[in-house]
Design an enzyme around this catalytic site. Structure first.
Site, mmCIF file in Angstrom:
data_model
loop_
_atom_site.group_PDB
_atom_site.id
_atom_site.type_symbol
_atom_site.label_atom_id
_atom_site.label_comp_id
_atom_site.label_asym_id
_atom_site.label_seq_id
_atom_site.Cartn_x
_atom_site.Cartn_y
_atom_site.Cartn_z
ATOM 1 N N ASP A 101 0.833 -1.074 -0.028
ATOM 2 C CA ASP A 101 -0.035 0.088 -0.009
ATOM 3 C C ASP A 101 0.882 1.117 -0.093
ATOM 4 O OD1 ASP A 101 -1.955 1.988 0.982
ATOM 5 O OD2 ASP A 101 -3.410 0.464 1.507
ATOM 6 N N GLU A 106 -14.965 -9.689 -5.284
ATOM 7 C CA GLU A 106 -15.044 -10.129 -3.831
ATOM 8 C C GLU A 106 -16.710 -9.909 -3.484
ATOM 9 O OE1 GLU A 106 -14.542 -12.151 -1.602
ATOM 10 O OE2 GLU A 106 -12.556 -11.953 -2.792
ATOM 11 N N PHE A 107 -17.119 -10.660 -2.680
ATOM 12 C CA PHE A 107 -18.519 -10.614 -1.997
ATOM 13 C C PHE A 107 -18.496 -10.259 -0.703
ATOM 14 C CE2 PHE A 107 -18.680 -12.611 -6.225
ATOM 15 C CZ PHE A 107 -19.729 -12.072 -7.065
ATOM 16 N N LEU A 108 -17.554 -9.767 -0.117
ATOM 17 C CA LEU A 108 -17.542 -9.535 1.459
ATOM 18 C C LEU A 108 -18.330 -8.814 1.934
ATOM 19 C CD1 LEU A 108 -13.536 -9.269 1.491
ATOM 20 C CD2 LEU A 108 -14.885 -11.180 1.541
ATOM 21 N N ARG A 109 -18.880 -9.161 3.393
ATOM 22 C CA ARG A 109 -19.618 -8.189 3.827
ATOM 23 C C ARG A 109 -18.904 -7.668 5.106
ATOM 24 N NH1 ARG A 109 -24.317 -12.291 5.378
ATOM 25 N NH2 ARG A 109 -22.292 -13.519 5.132
ATOM 26 N N LYS A 155 -20.931 -8.688 -10.336
ATOM 27 C CA LYS A 155 -20.758 -8.016 -8.792
ATOM 28 C C LYS A 155 -21.913 -7.229 -8.714
ATOM 29 C CE LYS A 155 -19.153 -6.357 -4.905
ATOM 30 N NZ LYS A 155 -18.092 -6.244 -4.354
ATOM 31 N N GLY A 202 -27.130 1.401 4.066
ATOM 32 C CA GLY A 202 -25.992 2.128 3.787
ATOM 33 C C GLY A 202 -24.762 1.240 3.578
ATOM 34 N N CYS A 246 -20.788 -0.196 -0.345
ATOM 35 C CA CYS A 246 -21.109 -0.947 -1.519
ATOM 36 C C CYS A 246 -22.487 -0.676 -2.045
ATOM 37 C CB CYS A 246 -21.184 -2.387 -1.202
ATOM 38 S SG CYS A 246 -19.363 -3.049 -1.015
ATOM 39 N N LYS A 299 -23.269 2.770 -3.318
ATOM 40 C CA LYS A 299 -22.153 3.184 -4.471
ATOM 41 C C LYS A 299 -22.498 2.434 -5.801
ATOM 42 C CE LYS A 299 -17.862 1.712 -3.661
ATOM 43 N NZ LYS A 299 -17.058 1.139 -4.666
HETATM 44 C C1 UDX Z 1 -22.517 -5.820 0.913
HETATM 45 C C2 UDX Z 1 -22.762 -7.091 0.063
HETATM 46 O O1 UDX Z 1 -23.625 -7.980 1.047
HETATM 47 C C3 UDX Z 1 -21.321 -7.829 -0.101
HETATM 48 O O2 UDX Z 1 -21.588 -8.961 -0.643
HETATM 49 C C4 UDX Z 1 -20.787 -6.716 -0.946
HETATM 50 O O3 UDX Z 1 -19.242 -7.216 -1.185
HETATM 51 C C5 UDX Z 1 -20.472 -5.675 -0.289
HETATM 52 O O4 UDX Z 1 -21.680 -4.968 0.138
HETATM 53 P P1 UDX Z 1 -21.750 -4.820 3.245
HETATM 54 O O5 UDX Z 1 -22.251 -3.539 2.791
HETATM 55 O O6 UDX Z 1 -20.661 -4.934 4.059
HETATM 56 O O7 UDX Z 1 -21.819 -5.970 2.021
HETATM 57 O O8 UDX Z 1 -23.097 -5.246 4.382
HETATM 58 P P2 UDX Z 1 -24.660 -5.753 4.240
HETATM 59 O O9 UDX Z 1 -24.756 -6.760 5.233
HETATM 60 O O10 UDX Z 1 -24.836 -6.299 2.860
HETATM 61 O O11 UDX Z 1 -25.623 -4.832 4.575
HETATM 62 C C6 UDX Z 1 -25.705 -3.674 3.583
HETATM 63 C C7 UDX Z 1 -26.930 -2.796 4.188
HETATM 64 O O12 UDX Z 1 -28.104 -3.211 4.327
HETATM 65 C C8 UDX Z 1 -26.631 -2.295 5.708
HETATM 66 O O13 UDX Z 1 -27.040 -1.075 6.047
HETATM 67 C C9 UDX Z 1 -27.796 -3.221 6.409
HETATM 68 O O14 UDX Z 1 -28.236 -2.953 7.642
HETATM 69 C C10 UDX Z 1 -28.879 -3.229 5.163
HETATM 70 N N1 UDX Z 1 -29.656 -4.372 5.319
HETATM 71 C C11 UDX Z 1 -29.047 -5.625 5.125
HETATM 72 C C12 UDX Z 1 -31.018 -4.595 5.504
HETATM 73 O O15 UDX Z 1 -31.406 -3.378 5.861
HETATM 74 N N2 UDX Z 1 -31.765 -5.429 5.611
HETATM 75 C C13 UDX Z 1 -31.395 -6.617 5.158
HETATM 76 O O16 UDX Z 1 -31.979 -7.673 5.191
HETATM 77 C C14 UDX Z 1 -29.913 -6.960 4.822
#
Ligand code: UDX
Length: 439
Positions: free
Chosen positions: A31, A152-155, A208, A261, A264, A267
């Site tokens: 980095d 990548e599909f990471l949460r 993605k 929010g 991901c 955006k």
């Molecule tokens: C997401 C995708 O799940 C992941 O695969 C991708 O690579 C990146 O974006 P992330 O943003 O980390 O991951 O969180 P996620 O658990 O998906 O939640 C996103 C938002 O949706 C959060 O604000 C969460 O509170 C909200 N959410 C999620 C809901 O309001 N209801 C749900 O049923 C699920």
């Protein structure tokens, strides 16, 4: 065992780098941010992500994982180079790939033998071609490479688990040689029968966006159904659970809330709409999901207003600032809209989040940050629960009522028992479960 470089040590880079080293490969994470690399070399993790510290330390101790600011050395020592730098949203809604392009140039300049160049960052469709072009322009004539898109599909909050136990691996590449190397990188998953999809670069790039936009759509869908539930006296949880028991729908991502929010969904949905617009393809459903989400965040403010009346002069306790639990990330969090609206209307804010107080300070330095939920709710006129942290689920409601000036609560995550709230004399609201359906 392969030698691998990961350029970019943000969420995706750090989790992927430590995860791939855990598969037994030699990984150098590089980095240009010296502070970040200094921290990592001291064994400190710059982000809050459950399980990540342990994963990093385990692999550093095994001498499989190292951190550097020397991009040249990382690239030249490796046979696979992952690009995992940020692609923030630019003003027109498109993803800004300038960091990806800069890394591509550095890779080109330092390409010393045949390598797989693999993009993990979420990038617009067509980026593969741009990156390959930049590398070609900057490399020596004899140096070779094959390009791969490996989204990548990471949460956040479960990124380590998502990396080590993914639902599928997507490898976009036209090259059989590169595909075989990538399969080897993910060997422990491959032998565990994790589906590995080999497709074109463009298809991989679109998968993605299509996945994230669909999940956003699901959330906005249930949030709109929740608004209707409130009007007609139905219970959104029963609706969601029963809908979800249809295998074609599945119960996942049907939790109503204050609006999605994070880094991901907001955006990627905007980027997809904008990308499609450039090709004259309207994305009406995704556009609707975005609008619904903006409105859902505002709807939470309206709900609180309905409970308290005029905000001016009130002190409001905000429990939860992160966009979801188990993260310190506040990007696009519903709390930003709530706090912004309350301040504008003349309220005072006392806020508490177990992990995200510091990151929220960047947006709102003027509010009072507390070290415990008890401190945040003390002498408040109302409280809004904005994030589903476990410690809020288990709050002692008697104590909560005793500490507050008046027992008014908005539960935007539906984590508190309505029966218990009622028993304790709270005036309250939640999302999509009208008070009439409490039995
Ligand atoms: C997401 C995708 O799940 C992941 O695969 C991708 O690579 C990146 O974006 P992330 O943003 O980390 O991951 O969180 P996620 O658990 O998906 O939640 C996103 C938002 O949706 C959060 O604000 C969460 O509170 C909200 N959410 C999620 C809901 O309001 N209801 C749900 O049923 C699920």
């Amino acid at each position: 065992m392969r030698n691998i470089a990961i350029i970019g040590t943000g969420y995706v880079g750090l989790v992927s780098g430590s995860g791939i080293s855990d598969f037994g490969h030699n990984v150098i994470c590089a980095d240009i941010n010296e502070d970040k690399i200094k921290l990592l070399n001291k064994g400190q993790i710059p982000i809050y992500e459950p399980g990540l510290e342990e994963l990093v330390l385990r692999n550093v101790q095994a001498n499989r994982l190292s951190f550097t600011t020397n991009l040249k050395e990382a690239i030249q020592k490796s046979e696979v180079v992952f690009i995992a730098v940020g692609t923030p949203q630019s003003e027109n809604g498109e993803a800004d790939i300038s960091a990806v392009n800069a890394v591509a140039k550095t890779i080109g300049e330092n390409l010393n033998n045949k390598k797989v160049i693999c993009t993990k960052s979420t990038v617009p469709i067509g980026t593969g071609e741009i990156v390959s072009g930049i590398i070609n322009e900057n490399k020596s004539t004899e140096a070779e490479f094959e390009y791969v898109s490996n989204p990548e599909f990471l949460r956040e909050g479960s990124a380590v688990k998502d990396f080590l136990w993914p639902d599928r691996i997507v490898i976009g590449s036209e090259s059989e040689w590169a595909f075989e190397i990538m399969k080897d990188v993910y060997r422990p998953l491959y032998i565990n029968d994790t589906p590995i999809v080999n497709t074109t670069v463009e298809t991989a790039e679109l998968i993605k966006y299509a996945s994230n936009a669909f999940l956003s759509l699901k959330i906005s869908y249930i949030n709109e159904i929740s608004a209707l539930c409130e009007k007609v006296g139905a219970d959104v949880h029963v609706v969601a659970k029963t809908m979800g028991s249809d295998g074609r729908i599945s119960p996942k991502f049907l939790h109503p809330g204050p609006g999605f929010g994070g880094s991901c969904f907001p955006k990627d949905t905007s980027a997809l709409v904008s990308m499609a617009q450039n090709k004259n393809v309207p994305m009406r459903t995704i556009q609707a999901a975005i609008e619904t989400n903006v409105h859902q965040k505002k709807r939470m403010v309206i709900k609180l207003h309905a409970l308290t009346g005029d905000f001016s002069g009130l002190t409001i306790g905000i429990l939860g600032l992160a966009f979801k639990s188990k993260t310190d990330d506040v990007r696009e969090s519903a709390s930003l809209e709530m706090v912004g609206s309350l301040l504008k209307a003349g309220a005072q804010i006392k806020a508490y989040d177990p992990e995200a107080n510091t990151s929220f300070t960047e947006f709102f330095p003027e509010i009072t940050y507390c070290k415990t939920w008890e401190e945040a709710v003390k002498n408040t006129d109302a409280v809004a629960v904005m994030t589903e942290w476990n410690e809020f689920r288990t709050m002692d409601l008697k104590k909560l009522k005793y500490l507050m000036k008046s027992p008014i609560i908005l539960d935007t995550r539906n984590i508190l028992s309505r029966k218990e709230l009622q028993k304790n004399g709270f005036s309250f609201d939640n999302v999509g479960r009208p008070m009439a359906s409490m039995q």
